[in-house]
Design an enzyme around this catalytic site. Structure first.
Site, PDB file in Angstrom:
ATOM      1  N   ASN A   9       0.854  -1.185   0.000  1.00  0.00           N
ATOM      2  CA  ASN A   9       0.000   0.000   0.000  1.00  0.00           C
ATOM      3  C   ASN A   9       0.893   1.240   0.000  1.00  0.00           C
ATOM      4  O   ASN A   9       1.494   1.581   1.016  1.00  0.00           O
ATOM      5  CB  ASN A   9      -0.906  -0.030   1.237  1.00  0.00           C
ATOM      6  CG  ASN A   9      -1.781   1.212   1.352  1.00  0.00           C
ATOM      7  OD1 ASN A   9      -1.926   1.980   0.400  1.00  0.00           O
ATOM      8  ND2 ASN A   9      -2.375   1.410   2.518  1.00  0.00           N
ATOM      9  N   LYS A  11       0.015   4.257  -0.196  1.00  0.00           N
ATOM     10  CA  LYS A  11      -0.630   5.407   0.451  1.00  0.00           C
ATOM     11  C   LYS A  11      -0.442   6.672  -0.404  1.00  0.00           C
ATOM     12  O   LYS A  11      -0.475   6.582  -1.632  1.00  0.00           O
ATOM     13  CB  LYS A  11      -0.130   5.563   1.879  1.00  0.00           C
ATOM     14  CG  LYS A  11      -0.307   4.286   2.715  1.00  0.00           C
ATOM     15  CD  LYS A  11      -0.006   4.472   4.171  1.00  0.00           C
ATOM     16  CE  LYS A  11      -0.206   3.161   4.911  1.00  0.00           C
ATOM     17  NZ  LYS A  11      -0.031   3.299   6.374  1.00  0.00           N
ATOM     18  N   HIS A  95      -9.500   0.735   5.271  1.00  0.00           N
ATOM     19  CA  HIS A  95      -8.206   0.918   5.929  1.00  0.00           C
ATOM     20  C   HIS A  95      -8.388   1.831   7.139  1.00  0.00           C
ATOM     21  O   HIS A  95      -9.225   2.732   7.132  1.00  0.00           O
ATOM     22  CB  HIS A  95      -7.204   1.520   4.949  1.00  0.00           C
ATOM     23  CG  HIS A  95      -5.790   1.499   5.443  1.00  0.00           C
ATOM     24  ND1 HIS A  95      -5.306   2.418   6.347  1.00  0.00           N
ATOM     25  CD2 HIS A  95      -4.760   0.659   5.173  1.00  0.00           C
ATOM     26  CE1 HIS A  95      -4.038   2.141   6.606  1.00  0.00           C
ATOM     27  NE2 HIS A  95      -3.684   1.084   5.909  1.00  0.00           N
ATOM     28  N   GLU A  97      -6.853   4.265   8.187  1.00  0.00           N
ATOM     29  CA  GLU A  97      -6.734   5.700   7.887  1.00  0.00           C
ATOM     30  C   GLU A  97      -8.008   6.238   7.250  1.00  0.00           C
ATOM     31  O   GLU A  97      -8.389   7.393   7.492  1.00  0.00           O
ATOM     32  CB  GLU A  97      -5.521   5.928   6.988  1.00  0.00           C
ATOM     33  CG  GLU A  97      -4.211   5.670   7.719  1.00  0.00           C
ATOM     34  CD  GLU A  97      -3.035   5.391   6.816  1.00  0.00           C
ATOM     35  OE1 GLU A  97      -1.934   5.156   7.355  1.00  0.00           O
ATOM     36  OE2 GLU A  97      -3.203   5.381   5.584  1.00  0.00           O
ATOM     37  N   GLU A 167      -5.175  -5.300  10.710  1.00  0.00           N
ATOM     38  CA  GLU A 167      -4.173  -4.277  11.007  1.00  0.00           C
ATOM     39  C   GLU A 167      -4.389  -3.735  12.418  1.00  0.00           C
ATOM     40  O   GLU A 167      -5.313  -2.964  12.663  1.00  0.00           O
ATOM     41  CB  GLU A 167      -4.211  -3.148   9.981  1.00  0.00           C
ATOM     42  CG  GLU A 167      -5.595  -2.624   9.630  1.00  0.00           C
ATOM     43  CD  GLU A 167      -5.535  -1.333   8.834  1.00  0.00           C
ATOM     44  OE1 GLU A 167      -4.451  -0.877   8.478  1.00  0.00           O
ATOM     45  OE2 GLU A 167      -6.615  -0.762   8.591  1.00  0.00           O
ATOM     46  N   GLY A 173       3.239   2.363  12.383  1.00  0.00           N
ATOM     47  CA  GLY A 173       4.010   3.599  12.449  1.00  0.00           C
ATOM     48  C   GLY A 173       4.229   4.124  13.856  1.00  0.00           C
ATOM     49  O   GLY A 173       4.537   5.303  14.033  1.00  0.00           O
ATOM     50  N   SER A 212       3.275  -3.805  11.484  1.00  0.00           N
ATOM     51  CA  SER A 212       4.626  -3.537  11.000  1.00  0.00           C
ATOM     52  C   SER A 212       5.303  -4.847  10.615  1.00  0.00           C
ATOM     53  O   SER A 212       5.516  -5.719  11.453  1.00  0.00           O
ATOM     54  CB  SER A 212       5.440  -2.821  12.080  1.00  0.00           C
ATOM     55  OG  SER A 212       4.863  -1.564  12.380  1.00  0.00           O
TER      56      SER A 212
END
Length: 254
Positions: A9, A11, A95, A97, A167, A173, A212
């Site tokens: 991905n 992004k 996702h 985000e 996820e 991150g 991660s």
């Protein structure tokens, strides 16, 4: 038997030059790799370039989002029909985000899931808990709720041919990471939860890890029985780093 899938991905990153260079590097690095599907998901602006650049290889192309509408007065949006017309095969949905920054609800994600399936594309359904939800012991509650939004609206068979990406939002991150054992426990819960509706669907659905993933933990993660690959973020922007992850998945599931 489930075949692993590693998806990159990108992004909000990329350029025409990066797209060309990265795909060229991946084609070279992965030319001899077998047993693992590989998909890249560039920003929408570079999808057509990516589709052309992967032609003749085993690399697939996915999009990072779609609109719920197929056409009409919806300025700035991209439809599943348009993606299909461009040659895209996969679509990332829900996702963390998108859920956080664009306030996408479970119901909206389920609606997008249905549209992707109707167009004959492959949905990659992202699910997972935040740090606060994790600390409150709500991981299973959140994951089951997000999956059930699709199952309740469309039936468990809608997950046939689909991909689920777990996820843990708290591990993206942040420098924190789930151990392989922790990740496996959640993946097994997800598969068992689906099995309550259909054992056959549960056994064939691909469940990726979306936390991660790097060259240090990839082999052990992919060695877990219910982890079928990964949805990779930053590491997918470098051909060498991404290739290491793909090769680890192929080796672990060989």
């Amino acid at each position: 038997m489930r075949h692993p899938l590693v998806m990159g991905n990108w992004k909000l990153n990329g350029s025409k030059q990066l797209t060309a260079d990265l795909i060229s590097g991946l084609r070279t690095a992965l030319a001899e790799v077998q047993g693992c599907k590989v998909v890249i998901a560039p920003p929408a602006l570079y999808l057509a370039q990516a589709v052309a650049a992967v032609e003749g290889s085993d690399i697939g192309v996915g999009a990072q989002n779609i609109d719920v509408n197929l056409s009409g007065a919806f300025t700035g949006e991209t439809s599943a029909e348009m993606l299909k017309d461009t040659g895209v095969r996969y679509v990332i949905l829900g996702h963390s985000e998108r859920r956080t920054y664009h306030h996408e609800t479970d119901e909206v994600v389920a609606e997008k899931f249905a549209i992707v399936k109707q167009q004959g594309l492959i949905p990659v359904l992202c699910i997972g808990e935040t740090e606060a939800e994790n600390e409150a012991g709500k991981t299973e509650e959140v994951c089951s709720r997000q999956i059930d939004a699709v199952i309740n609206a469309q039936g468990v068979d809608a997950l046939n041919g689909a991909v689920i990406a777990y996820e843990p939002v708290w591990a993206i991150g942040t420098g924190k990471s789930a151990t392989p054992a922790q990740a496996q426990a959640v993946h097994k819960f997800i598969r068992d939860h689906i099995a309550k509706q259909s054992r056959d669907v549960a056994e064939q659905v691909i469940i990726q890890y979306g936390g991660s993933v790097n060259d240090k933990n990839a082999a052990e993660l992919f060695g877990q029985p219910d982890i079928d690959g990964a949805l990779v973020g930053g590491a997918s922007l470098k051909a060498d780093a991404f290739s290491v992850i793909v090769k680890a998945a192929a080796a672990a599931k060989a």
